[in-house]
Scaffold this motif. Sequence first.
Motif, PDB file in Angstrom:
ATOM      1  N   GLY A 182       0.827  -1.201   0.000  1.00  0.00           N
ATOM      2  CA  GLY A 182       0.000   0.000   0.000  1.00  0.00           C
ATOM      3  C   GLY A 182       0.855   1.242   0.000  1.00  0.00           C
ATOM      4  O   GLY A 182       1.967   1.255   0.542  1.00  0.00           O
ATOM      5  N   THR A 183       0.383   2.284  -0.644  1.00  0.00           N
ATOM      6  CA  THR A 183       1.107   3.542  -0.614  1.00  0.00           C
ATOM      7  C   THR A 183       0.148   4.643  -0.197  1.00  0.00           C
ATOM      8  O   THR A 183      -1.052   4.580  -0.466  1.00  0.00           O
ATOM      9  N   ASN A 184       0.703   5.621   0.484  1.00  0.00           N
ATOM     10  CA  ASN A 184      -0.051   6.807   0.843  1.00  0.00           C
ATOM     11  C   ASN A 184       0.811   8.010   0.526  1.00  0.00           C
ATOM     12  O   ASN A 184       2.002   8.000   0.815  1.00  0.00           O
ATOM     13  N   THR A 185       0.201   9.000  -0.052  1.00  0.00           N
ATOM     14  CA  THR A 185       0.946  10.234  -0.240  1.00  0.00           C
ATOM     15  C   THR A 185       0.146  11.370   0.360  1.00  0.00           C
ATOM     16  O   THR A 185      -1.079  11.325   0.417  1.00  0.00           O
ATOM     17  N   PHE A 186       0.877  12.357   0.819  1.00  0.00           N
ATOM     18  CA  PHE A 186       0.222  13.520   1.374  1.00  0.00           C
ATOM     19  C   PHE A 186       1.038  14.737   0.987  1.00  0.00           C
ATOM     20  O   PHE A 186       2.243  14.783   1.213  1.00  0.00           O
ATOM     21  N   SER A 187       0.399  15.689   0.352  1.00  0.00           N
ATOM     22  CA  SER A 187       1.136  16.899   0.049  1.00  0.00           C
ATOM     23  C   SER A 187       0.338  18.073   0.573  1.00  0.00           C
ATOM     24  O   SER A 187      -0.895  18.043   0.602  1.00  0.00           O
ATOM     25  N   THR A 188       1.059  19.074   1.016  1.00  0.00           N
ATOM     26  CA  THR A 188       0.362  20.238   1.512  1.00  0.00           C
ATOM     27  C   THR A 188       1.125  21.480   1.100  1.00  0.00           C
ATOM     28  O   THR A 188       2.337  21.450   0.892  1.00  0.00           O
ATOM     29  N   MET A 189       0.392  22.558   0.974  1.00  0.00           N
ATOM     30  CA  MET A 189       0.992  23.810   0.612  1.00  0.00           C
ATOM     31  C   MET A 189       0.393  24.849   1.531  1.00  0.00           C
ATOM     32  O   MET A 189      -0.817  24.870   1.754  1.00  0.00           O
ATOM     33  N   GLN A 190       1.258  25.645   2.106  1.00  0.00           N
ATOM     34  CA  GLN A 190       0.775  26.704   2.997  1.00  0.00           C
ATOM     35  C   GLN A 190       1.351  28.028   2.525  1.00  0.00           C
ATOM     36  O   GLN A 190       2.554  28.131   2.285  1.00  0.00           O
ATOM     37  N   LEU A 191       0.494  29.019   2.409  1.00  0.00           N
ATOM     38  CA  LEU A 191       0.935  30.370   2.092  1.00  0.00           C
ATOM     39  C   LEU A 191       0.506  31.219   3.263  1.00  0.00           C
ATOM     40  O   LEU A 191      -0.661  31.179   3.649  1.00  0.00           O
ATOM     41  N   SER A 192       1.441  31.975   3.831  1.00  0.00           N
ATOM     42  CA  SER A 192       1.003  32.754   4.973  1.00  0.00           C
ATOM     43  C   SER A 192       1.645  34.122   5.002  1.00  0.00           C
ATOM     44  O   SER A 192       2.736  34.337   4.469  1.00  0.00           O
TER      45      SER A 192
ATOM     46  N   VAL B 279      -3.543  17.448  -0.329  1.00  0.00           N
ATOM     47  CA  VAL B 279      -4.066  16.330  -1.118  1.00  0.00           C
ATOM     48  C   VAL B 279      -3.539  15.053  -0.475  1.00  0.00           C
ATOM     49  O   VAL B 279      -2.331  14.923  -0.268  1.00  0.00           O
ATOM     50  N   SER B 280      -4.427  14.157  -0.113  1.00  0.00           N
ATOM     51  CA  SER B 280      -3.921  12.870   0.370  1.00  0.00           C
ATOM     52  C   SER B 280      -4.527  11.758  -0.459  1.00  0.00           C
ATOM     53  O   SER B 280      -5.697  11.813  -0.835  1.00  0.00           O
ATOM     54  N   GLU B 281      -3.698  10.794  -0.740  1.00  0.00           N
ATOM     55  CA  GLU B 281      -4.138   9.685  -1.572  1.00  0.00           C
ATOM     56  C   GLU B 281      -3.653   8.363  -1.012  1.00  0.00           C
ATOM     57  O   GLU B 281      -2.576   8.292  -0.413  1.00  0.00           O
ATOM     58  N   GLY B 282      -4.446   7.346  -1.207  1.00  0.00           N
ATOM     59  CA  GLY B 282      -4.044   6.017  -0.764  1.00  0.00           C
ATOM     60  C   GLY B 282      -4.406   4.984  -1.810  1.00  0.00           C
ATOM     61  O   GLY B 282      -5.403   5.126  -2.512  1.00  0.00           O
ATOM     62  N   ASP B 283      -3.585   3.970  -1.900  1.00  0.00           N
ATOM     63  CA  ASP B 283      -3.828   2.911  -2.868  1.00  0.00           C
ATOM     64  C   ASP B 283      -3.197   1.627  -2.325  1.00  0.00           C
ATOM     65  O   ASP B 283      -2.266   1.700  -1.517  1.00  0.00           O
ATOM     66  N   ASN B 284      -3.673   0.518  -2.742  1.00  0.00           N
ATOM     67  CA  ASN B 284      -3.113  -0.738  -2.227  1.00  0.00           C
ATOM     68  C   ASN B 284      -3.568  -1.919  -3.067  1.00  0.00           C
ATOM     69  O   ASN B 284      -4.505  -1.804  -3.855  1.00  0.00           O
ATOM     70  N   PHE B 285      -2.916  -3.029  -2.877  1.00  0.00           N
ATOM     71  CA  PHE B 285      -3.406  -4.289  -3.431  1.00  0.00           C
ATOM     72  C   PHE B 285      -2.776  -5.445  -2.672  1.00  0.00           C
ATOM     73  O   PHE B 285      -1.809  -5.264  -1.934  1.00  0.00           O
ATOM     74  N   TYR B 286      -3.348  -6.619  -2.838  1.00  0.00           N
ATOM     75  CA  TYR B 286      -2.739  -7.783  -2.213  1.00  0.00           C
ATOM     76  C   TYR B 286      -2.905  -9.002  -3.108  1.00  0.00           C
ATOM     77  O   TYR B 286      -3.746  -9.028  -3.990  1.00  0.00           O
ATOM     78  N   ALA B 287      -2.065  -9.966  -2.857  1.00  0.00           N
ATOM     79  CA  ALA B 287      -2.121 -11.188  -3.653  1.00  0.00           C
ATOM     80  C   ALA B 287      -1.631 -12.334  -2.797  1.00  0.00           C
ATOM     81  O   ALA B 287      -0.816 -12.145  -1.896  1.00  0.00           O
ATOM     82  N   SER B 288      -2.145 -13.487  -3.074  1.00  0.00           N
ATOM     83  CA  SER B 288      -1.602 -14.641  -2.360  1.00  0.00           C
ATOM     84  C   SER B 288      -1.713 -15.883  -3.232  1.00  0.00           C
ATOM     85  O   SER B 288      -2.598 -15.999  -4.076  1.00  0.00           O
ATOM     86  N   ARG B 289      -0.742 -16.762  -3.038  1.00  0.00           N
ATOM     87  CA  ARG B 289      -0.721 -18.005  -3.814  1.00  0.00           C
ATOM     88  C   ARG B 289      -0.248 -19.153  -2.940  1.00  0.00           C
ATOM     89  O   ARG B 289       0.538 -18.955  -2.020  1.00  0.00           O
ATOM     90  N   GLU B 290      -0.737 -20.306  -3.281  1.00  0.00           N
ATOM     91  CA  GLU B 290      -0.275 -21.510  -2.592  1.00  0.00           C
ATOM     92  C   GLU B 290       1.003 -22.006  -3.259  1.00  0.00           C
ATOM     93  O   GLU B 290       1.176 -21.848  -4.458  1.00  0.00           O
TER      94      GLU B 290
END
Lengths: 1045, 603
Positions: A513-523, A546-557
Amino acid sequence: MKKQNNLFKWISYIKRMSFIFLLSAVILFPLSAQTKKNITGMILDVNGNSIIGANVIVKGKKTGVITGIDGKFILEAVNGDRLIISYIGFQNKELIVGKDNLSKIVIVEKDELLDEVVVVGYGSQKKATLTGAVSAITNKEMTTTKNENIMNMMTGKVPGVRVVQKSAEPGSFNNTFDIRGLGNPLVIIDGVPRDNFTRMDPNEIESISVLKDASAAVFGVKAANGVVLITTKKGNSSKKGKFDLTYSYNYGGQKAIGLPLGTDAIGYMTLMNEKRKRNFQNNYITQQPPAFNNADFEAFQSGERISSDWGDLVLSKFAPQTQHSLSMNGAGENISYFFNVGYLNQVGIFKTGDLNYNKWNYRANIDAKITKNLRTELKVSGIMDTKNDIVGGSWNIFKSIWNQLPTDAIYANQNPSYPGLASGFIHPALAINADETGYNRTNQKWLQSSLAMIYDVPYIKGLYAKVLYSYDYKNSDNKQYSKAVSQYSYDPADDTYDISILNSPSKVSRSYGTNTFSTMQLSLNYENSFSDAHNFKGLLLFEESVSEGDNFYASRELSLDIDQLYAGNDKNQIGNMNIDGLYKYVTKSIVGRVNYDYKSKYLVEASFRYDGSSRFKAGQWALAPAFSAGWRASEESFIKDNSSLSFINNLKIRTSYGVVGDDNALNYQFLTGYEYPYGGSVFDGTFVNGIKFKDVANPDITWFTSKTFDVGVDVDLWKGLLGFQLDFFQRNRSGLLTDRLRSLPGTLGAALPQENLNRDLTLGYEIVVTHKNKIGDVTYNFSGNMSITRTMMKYIEQAKAGNSYENWRNNQTDRYTNIWWGLTGIGQYQSYQEIYNNQVNNGGGNQNLIPGDYYYEDWNGDGVIDEWDKRPIATKATPTINFGATVGAEYKGIDLNLLFQGATMVYVQYQEQLAEPLAWDRNALALFMDRWHTEDPDADYFDPNTKWISGTFAAVGNGSVRGSGTFAIQDASYIRLKSAELGYTIPKKIMNKTGLTSARFYINGYNLLTLTGLKYIDPEHPGDELYGYIYPLVKTFNVGFNVTF
Amino acid sequence: MKIKNIFTIAVIGIFSACDSLDVPPPSIITDAEIFSSESGVTAYMTSLYSELPIEDFKYRRDGDKGFNVFESFFGLGINTGEYIQADYVRNWDVSSGFGYWPYKSIRNANYFIENLPKYSDGLDSTMVKSWLGEALFCRAYYYFGLVKRYGGVPIIKIPQDVHASLSELQVPRNKEEEVYDFISEDLQMAIEYLPETSATGRANKYVAAALKSRAMLFAGSIAKYGANSYTGTPAQVVGLVGIPLERANDYFQQSYDAAVLLEGKYHLYNTNTDKVQNYVDLFLDKASTENIFIKDYVYMDNVEDSRHSWDALNSPRQMTNTYGSCMTPTLDIIELFGEIKVNDDNGQPIRFDKRSDLLATLAPRQRAIAFFPGEVFRGAEIDVQAGIYTTTYTATAVPRTATSTLQVYKDKTTGKEYRIMGLSGMGSSDYTRTGLFMRKYMNYKMPLTDVNLWKSTQHWIDLRYAEVLLNRAEAAYELGTDEMKADALTQINAIRERGGDKLFTTNELTIEEIRLERRRELAFENQTWWDLRRWRIADKEIYDHQYNALYPYYLIKEGKYIFKKDLEFHKARYTFGLQQYYEPIPGGEIGKNPNLLPNNPLY
């Protein structure tokens, strides 16, 4: 001494500039002759020493002098002129010519505490003029506790912050953490919301601030539960132009505490026999033969057979933990930098060491001055960690070793090559061994970076603009390899070992899984003072994230012994994703704040924040206004100029009120839509996935509204000899989500969506008492804090009760939450006579009772103990009252620091094997040997003449031996020596010869001593999490040192 | 470049890069994603279809059950004498139903009908029409499921606003007549919108027409035969139950017209010259020309819902790995095809050398819908008997019986052992109560090792052409002109011919014969219950009624088999309560909406 926070160095810069301005004013504009006289005076400190070089100016005029070597000054003034005396490190003093005595002017040193700067949301403030309830701790205060988790290093040190460590499992960071009982707080690291707080390297943290009231309101719709602000270190150095290289090392040994273990063979057989005798049905008429006879006992007593110690098989006495940290810290003319690399390794308490945790931290904080007006700050940090867990989790091991019978052989035919059949479980010795059963490995990586540009706007004093952009990336990569494993049973008839295979087929699973978070502040920031009296500070900020998340999983015998996905079989393979981990949120916010104080005496602050979010319905903006005010009575002349009250260094009364939001429960309930796949139909012979219709949308759904109120007083007396702080707070939440109790006709065809209907109220108190002093060469300090907090439902959507009992029993409105209902226990029957005399039916007509059994209060007086006798007896969950105390002392380079921490109004109840010996006819914990039993093991349990030996627990054999109600729900109050540290800093004189700058050695202990009424089990060990099989807490002994080159 | 300029550019740059707050959640599928693509609409459709009240292998009519349940053996036939249910359920209180109230499904259909046109721009217009037709078909099906249970129900055509006032949401019931008219409208529109062909499992023009012929036949019958029932009860007075007699012909005509539409498009299944095997295969052949609308099943490893348990539950005990014989056909339903001759002319039981000798005497459909003792199935002969006569057989001799198939009688003189009730057994629980077993829909190709729960995948034929012909015949006969009656005869004879039965002459054809033919042809298909209700004959036909079984015995002394007819094993008595022509409005609903009152008569 507390360091001024570097992040907000510009504040001191401005101050310095104004000082220089003042100084030049004095030099450039010498006295001019008017109708004036020469006045003289002398300036002294409290000890009567003359002050050389102090500034004396006439207010409003361009007249000023500097005191000479005797502390004296001469200048021209007229009666009624105001003289202002200032000196670095001392408080300013104002006098009126002709009125005040100028011959001996005593000025006092500035109070360090009041001068302290505290980080607040999007800025910093002087502690003296702070109007919000903000507590802060510095790196130094934090690191007196040595732990792998920053939360545990805060325990007991910050009033109102409640930390419960539930487990010391490496890499699990299993804590509950809240501020004033408000729920999960927002954590901000260097101005950006981040989730890696627990995993930070303590050496890179400068300070931690906790915003507990409306001072958090600048974080708007995320601020309802308070905010934790973490500020990392900036570059500075002991000498200008030089850099410091510091190496710290810590080595610890961990030992499980409060971890009960199973009894031995004799104990087990004894209890089994007792269990059988306890059975009324089978023993009332004729006695059943015992489960184990004398020969069985003798076999173990004589050593012919050996009791299996399943705990000893897997648990190590001592598990190591190491921490290294290397930092480089320097400052030059235009650039300063702080670099840090940290490494932590923590091994779990299993003998193989295959449960362990590794972590690397790095950080580079660089500040550069690009032009006269432009500065930049770059912060880059990363964490890489790996948790190696055993397949199935550690709790299975504890469950297993408590469960295995000491009469069962650990190895088939006592042959260590053939692990025996461990009933219901994988053999514990195999389960803790990655080579045998595989592993569950989680790698996580955080990369966090931010770049800020700060521009001092020319021509407007005190105004600067700031742009900050940050980008954080996190990935989580889990790989689980579950390996088929063989266990054996021995067949003596033909001397063979029968194999049984578990966890077959072998399987490899991965999730990513990945998560990204970006922010911008002007003050835009502004700070200025006018006429030495009116101090303004302002902030206007725009923020977008902006925050985003994505993921996947897999399994095999697997057919081959290769722990890779590619080697798996197509059959039964799985590939999918966790839908909750797939998201994208955008937020936009506007923040404004104004601070004003008049002569640091009357303080006001007002702020607002507007939040917009993609999780809100279009056009919805959350407004979070807040207001706070303070009055420093100690600055009023009736205190300040009253010598009999001169012991009052600071007396501040402050209050705050804010309206904030909580959007945590918003999950697009305003949208209709579909989930997929869900069910389906067969079309043309093929199964086609269907959809699930989401509930009806609630277009009016919105965030919870939280109104926070705080009133507090800060007092410092006798220059630190006594200080205290007292706060009362409350938070009113409304708009909590629930389903409306309105029965709509089924013909509508839709269920009602959640609505913002419920309300609650959290309130409490906090108190802090401090004392510091110096006696001879010993300086010492004490700080104690205590907080109490509870939450009450103020409105809850509920069905109207049918009768008053039902209302009393079930109505939640105006009730505290987390109430435990139960029977009130009176005692344990001491004899058959007592059972006989008890007219109250404690179940089954008291027929089945024996001495040692529990009896309860017949609260409603109906002669039967049942559901109707229950009443509120305890509080659930996190402790209601928390307290902590630190004691620090220093003597000629030797320092000692003790932290006591505790909690009360906390209760725990155990289940499964922690409550019932021989559950499922498996082993019992050794602690249950402390039970009621007969003097003669062969005696009849139901014979009134049988002699009994008392114990803590009821006789074994009737389920839980802990009883119920107040017997089972036990007071888990405790106080413990959470940490103790003894250090020695090598004197400068010696250091100078070695070429090192400084060096300190220490020994430290964590969870050293616990005082509690609870027997056998650690009071923080949860009774309900994983049925109590959760990994225990540990006691840690540390040795370590810091060396600066 | 000046720093100030850099700053300005940076600020402008950042602002222009701003994201909009209008970010749709990636994990929620929106209307646009559903309605603007064929696959999205198909996903929506699967959900509409999967909720159709199809009374198939997984239908249970009582309690809180309903559709798609495991216990398929609580079907409607236990109340019509078609079969006897296992063990504990003998007479059934059928009055309460399971509270079918599918307004959630109706809302979904309404939502689709309302919203699809908004997205039609990017879609093929014929597809859009076709999809609307499907949604109308499904909506009509839901309402038909309602009206046949409750009579008049509230008609909701557009999705209601959740926030509407309670009084707006408390919609009163429409008249039974209005509901049928609404169904008629929807289906007529569906017929217009839908294409000629469709994937199996989905509706086309003829599927809608077939459903219409069924529904309108119901409406016509209720108008004609319900005119005198419940007269004067509050529900009848306002038309919630019952339809004015004068509407009858209109409905029959609609039914007839709809049925005629299918002529030439579908054909009775006639692929095998062996009439028995042909009739058996009719229900198993997915490609059958008779199938109009099927509910299909397919083996999906992880979706239990995609399969059913018909074989495991209803096969003779020796041909299943679990349960067995849950529903066993009565002799009564079997003898609708003709009397089974078990006694000679002197009233003495005929001695059969083999049990299977009886089979030769049966009518093809009789044999094809039920397994008789001695029939070969899954590679073995069905071994079942009620007991054995160890002594010389007389009418009063007592046979030896057993309660388990394991019980064996050992003949001391010969030393031979006899399993008293055979391998499949007769009696309670997993044994047949009637000496017979279900054969219709039984998958004879399924190997015994596979016969387990959730392993069956044969399709259910919800609408088949034979029913359409029966609808047509009945409607035509009710319309009553000579021309129509002649048409009715043609249709009935087509069915009899395919079934291998003697054809009727004009004079032989009566409304009673048409109804009997319907009951024969549609036996075990969960139709008879509704038919008996709409004909309003159930209370007379099923009054303290007991059903019969065929008891096979083995005579050891003679080495022969005999069959006896007697009441079924439980000897249960069945009565159709007078109130049962309608189910009561689900209790909880009246509490939430008093406007649903008056309740149906006698509740």
